[in-house]
Design a protein around this motif. Structure first.
Motif, PDB file in Angstrom:
ATOM      1  N   TRP A  33       0.857  -1.183   0.000  1.00 14.39           N
ATOM      2  CA  TRP A  33       0.000   0.000   0.000  1.00 14.39           C
ATOM      3  C   TRP A  33       0.894   1.234   0.000  1.00 14.39           C
ATOM      4  O   TRP A  33       1.605   1.489   0.980  1.00 14.39           O
ATOM      5  N   ASP A  34       0.880   1.994  -1.067  1.00 15.26           N
ATOM      6  CA  ASP A  34       1.678   3.222  -1.177  1.00 15.26           C
ATOM      7  C   ASP A  34       0.895   4.358  -0.532  1.00 15.26           C
ATOM      8  O   ASP A  34       0.229   5.142  -1.204  1.00 15.26           O
ATOM      9  N   SER A  35       0.987   4.455   0.793  1.00 17.82           N
ATOM     10  CA  SER A  35       0.101   5.329   1.553  1.00 17.82           C
ATOM     11  C   SER A  35       0.748   6.661   1.901  1.00 17.82           C
ATOM     12  O   SER A  35       1.968   6.764   2.058  1.00 17.82           O
ATOM     13  N   GLU A  36      -0.096   7.681   2.025  1.00 16.96           N
ATOM     14  CA  GLU A  36       0.300   8.999   2.493  1.00 16.96           C
ATOM     15  C   GLU A  36      -0.628   9.409   3.627  1.00 16.96           C
ATOM     16  O   GLU A  36      -1.805   9.048   3.636  1.00 16.96           O
ATOM     17  N   THR A  61       4.881  -0.296   4.334  1.00 19.90           N
ATOM     18  CA  THR A  61       3.493  -0.622   4.635  1.00 19.90           C
ATOM     19  C   THR A  61       3.268  -2.088   4.277  1.00 19.90           C
ATOM     20  O   THR A  61       3.535  -2.500   3.151  1.00 19.90           O
ATOM     21  N   THR A  62       2.801  -2.846   5.242  1.00 20.71           N
ATOM     22  CA  THR A  62       2.562  -4.271   5.043  1.00 20.71           C
ATOM     23  C   THR A  62       1.098  -4.574   5.281  1.00 20.71           C
ATOM     24  O   THR A  62       0.502  -4.092   6.245  1.00 20.71           O
ATOM     25  N   LEU A  74     -25.362 -21.116   9.355  1.00 20.25           N
ATOM     26  CA  LEU A  74     -25.451 -20.421  10.643  1.00 20.25           C
ATOM     27  C   LEU A  74     -24.096 -20.027  11.218  1.00 20.25           C
ATOM     28  O   LEU A  74     -23.988 -18.995  11.882  1.00 20.25           O
ATOM     29  N   LEU A  75     -23.047 -20.820  11.002  1.00 20.32           N
ATOM     30  CA  LEU A  75     -21.733 -20.448  11.505  1.00 20.32           C
ATOM     31  C   LEU A  75     -21.073 -19.464  10.545  1.00 20.32           C
ATOM     32  O   LEU A  75     -21.058 -19.671   9.329  1.00 20.32           O
ATOM     33  N   PRO A  76     -20.489 -18.365  11.064  1.00 21.94           N
ATOM     34  CA  PRO A  76     -19.888 -17.363  10.174  1.00 21.94           C
ATOM     35  C   PRO A  76     -18.545 -17.827   9.614  1.00 21.94           C
ATOM     36  O   PRO A  76     -17.860 -18.680  10.189  1.00 21.94           O
ATOM     37  N   ASN A  77     -18.180 -17.253   8.490  1.00 23.42           N
ATOM     38  CA  ASN A  77     -16.839 -17.407   7.959  1.00 23.42           C
ATOM     39  C   ASN A  77     -15.886 -16.498   8.742  1.00 23.42           C
ATOM     40  O   ASN A  77     -16.317 -15.565   9.439  1.00 23.42           O
ATOM     41  N   VAL A  78     -14.591 -16.751   8.595  1.00 23.24           N
ATOM     42  CA  VAL A  78     -13.591 -16.044   9.402  1.00 23.24           C
ATOM     43  C   VAL A  78     -12.542 -15.412   8.495  1.00 23.24           C
ATOM     44  O   VAL A  78     -12.064 -16.039   7.539  1.00 23.24           O
ATOM     45  N   ARG A  79     -12.185 -14.177   8.835  1.00 23.51           N
ATOM     46  CA  ARG A  79     -11.177 -13.443   8.054  1.00 23.51           C
ATOM     47  C   ARG A  79     -10.248 -12.706   9.016  1.00 23.51           C
ATOM     48  O   ARG A  79     -10.700 -12.041   9.951  1.00 23.51           O
ATOM     49  N   LEU A  80      -8.941 -12.834   8.805  1.00 20.27           N
ATOM     50  CA  LEU A  80      -7.924 -12.119   9.582  1.00 20.27           C
ATOM     51  C   LEU A  80      -7.162 -11.177   8.660  1.00 20.27           C
ATOM     52  O   LEU A  80      -6.818 -11.546   7.533  1.00 20.27           O
ATOM     53  N   ASN A  81      -6.895  -9.961   9.154  1.00 16.93           N
ATOM     54  CA  ASN A  81      -6.154  -8.992   8.361  1.00 16.93           C
ATOM     55  C   ASN A  81      -5.176  -8.232   9.252  1.00 16.93           C
ATOM     56  O   ASN A  81      -5.524  -7.801  10.351  1.00 16.93           O
ATOM     57  N   LEU A  82      -3.958  -8.077   8.762  1.00 17.87           N
ATOM     58  CA  LEU A  82      -2.929  -7.303   9.452  1.00 17.87           C
ATOM     59  C   LEU A  82      -2.490  -6.153   8.565  1.00 17.87           C
ATOM     60  O   LEU A  82      -2.159  -6.352   7.388  1.00 17.87           O
ATOM     61  N   THR A  83      -2.489  -4.944   9.124  1.00 19.29           N
ATOM     62  CA  THR A  83      -1.946  -3.774   8.445  1.00 19.29           C
ATOM     63  C   THR A  83      -0.918  -3.131   9.362  1.00 19.29           C
ATOM     64  O   THR A  83      -1.217  -2.835  10.518  1.00 19.29           O
ATOM     65  N   ALA A  84       0.298  -2.924   8.853  1.00 22.18           N
ATOM     66  CA  ALA A  84       1.369  -2.285   9.621  1.00 22.18           C
ATOM     67  C   ALA A  84       1.968  -1.164   8.785  1.00 22.18           C
ATOM     68  O   ALA A  84       2.422  -1.388   7.664  1.00 22.18           O
ATOM     69  N   LEU A 112       1.855   2.578  13.090  1.00 19.56           N
ATOM     70  CA  LEU A 112       0.445   2.236  13.231  1.00 19.56           C
ATOM     71  C   LEU A 112       0.263   0.782  12.837  1.00 19.56           C
ATOM     72  O   LEU A 112       0.672   0.379  11.750  1.00 19.56           O
ATOM     73  N   GLN A 113      -0.350   0.025  13.733  1.00 18.07           N
ATOM     74  CA  GLN A 113      -0.616  -1.384  13.456  1.00 18.07           C
ATOM     75  C   GLN A 113      -2.044  -1.718  13.829  1.00 18.07           C
ATOM     76  O   GLN A 113      -2.532  -1.290  14.883  1.00 18.07           O
TER      77      GLN A 113
END
Length: 245
Positions: A33-36, A61-62, A74-84, A112-113
């Protein structure tokens, strides 16, 4: 200081899913991510401008995502995300900030994480894909400003540390027989004068197990933690590669 924001007087109720995966699915992706960064940080009555005073530039930026989908209703799906995000800069303060006096030449670092745990349902699963759910975001941010002077270094830190629930929605529109699609996703909450949102839009090309994305992401944090406050926007283009199984 660690806080947990809980919205009182309202709740998000998800109905039973209208669609679910036929088989177990696992996917992972990494992106750059080319962030400003723009906006302000505050400590007590002191305010510093992230662009004009600190001149922050992105060092690294990772972003990494892992998700698991299953055919169990009925059971939800699962998603994990890391931003550093790591940014640094050299600038000059236009006003005093903590122990650092106005007009000082300073160096600064923004770390920022955030770690997201998202539970979601597939509401639609055909050429139009729609997911709805809830995200628990662990957000940790530290802004360090240093002024070098005779006899040592004057340092001031502004910190925000919070675990916050957010609404989650993601949509994707597939172009049949092409491997191409367009989509976007959002995590957002507003509560008691504080607000956080994180939104992106992208184009995607998929071939076999490989997914390639090119898009734009914007994150806004307006949050007060004791005497420290962040009111910043972080945005810019991103590129992503992932595998699905």
């Amino acid at each position: 200081m660690r806080k947990l924001i809980v919205a009182v007087g309202g709740s998000l109720v998800l109905a039973a899913p209208l669609a679910h995966a036929d088989i177990v699915g696992v996917g992972a992706s990494v992106s750059y991510w080319d962030s400003e960064t723009s906006g302000q940080a505050a400590s007590g009555n002191d305010v510093v401008d992230m662009e004009n005073d600190l001149n922050l530039d992105s060092d690294s930026t990772t972003n990494a995502t892992l998700y698991f989908e299953h055919p169990v209703p009925l059971l939800p799906n699962v998603r994990l995300n890391l931003t550093a995000i790591e940014q640094s800069g050299r600038g000059r303060l236009s006003s005093g900030y903590g122990p650092i006096v106005v007009g000082s030449d300073v160096t600064s670092d923004l770390d920022l994480q955030q770690i997201d745990l998202t539970l979601y349902y597939e509401v639609l699963d055909n050429w139009v894909n729609l997911d709805l759910g809830l995200t628990a975001r662990d957000l940790s941010s530290e802004l360090t400003i240093k002024q070098a002077q005779l006899g040592g270094v004057v340092v001031d830190k502004t910190e925000v540390d919070v675990i916050i629930p957010m609404g989650y929605a993601a949509a994707r529109f597939d172009l049949p027989l092409t491997g191409l699609s367009v989509g976007g996703e959002i995590n957002a909450i507003g509560y008691g004068g504080d607000s956080i949102y994180d939104v992106n839009a992208y184009g995607q090309y998929e071939i076999s197990l490989l997914q390639l994305q090119l898009g734009y992401r914007q994150m806004s944090v307006d949050y007060e933690d004791g005497d420290d406050k962040l009111d910043i926007d972080i945005d810019g283009p991103f590129i992503s590669a992932g595998l699905t199984f």
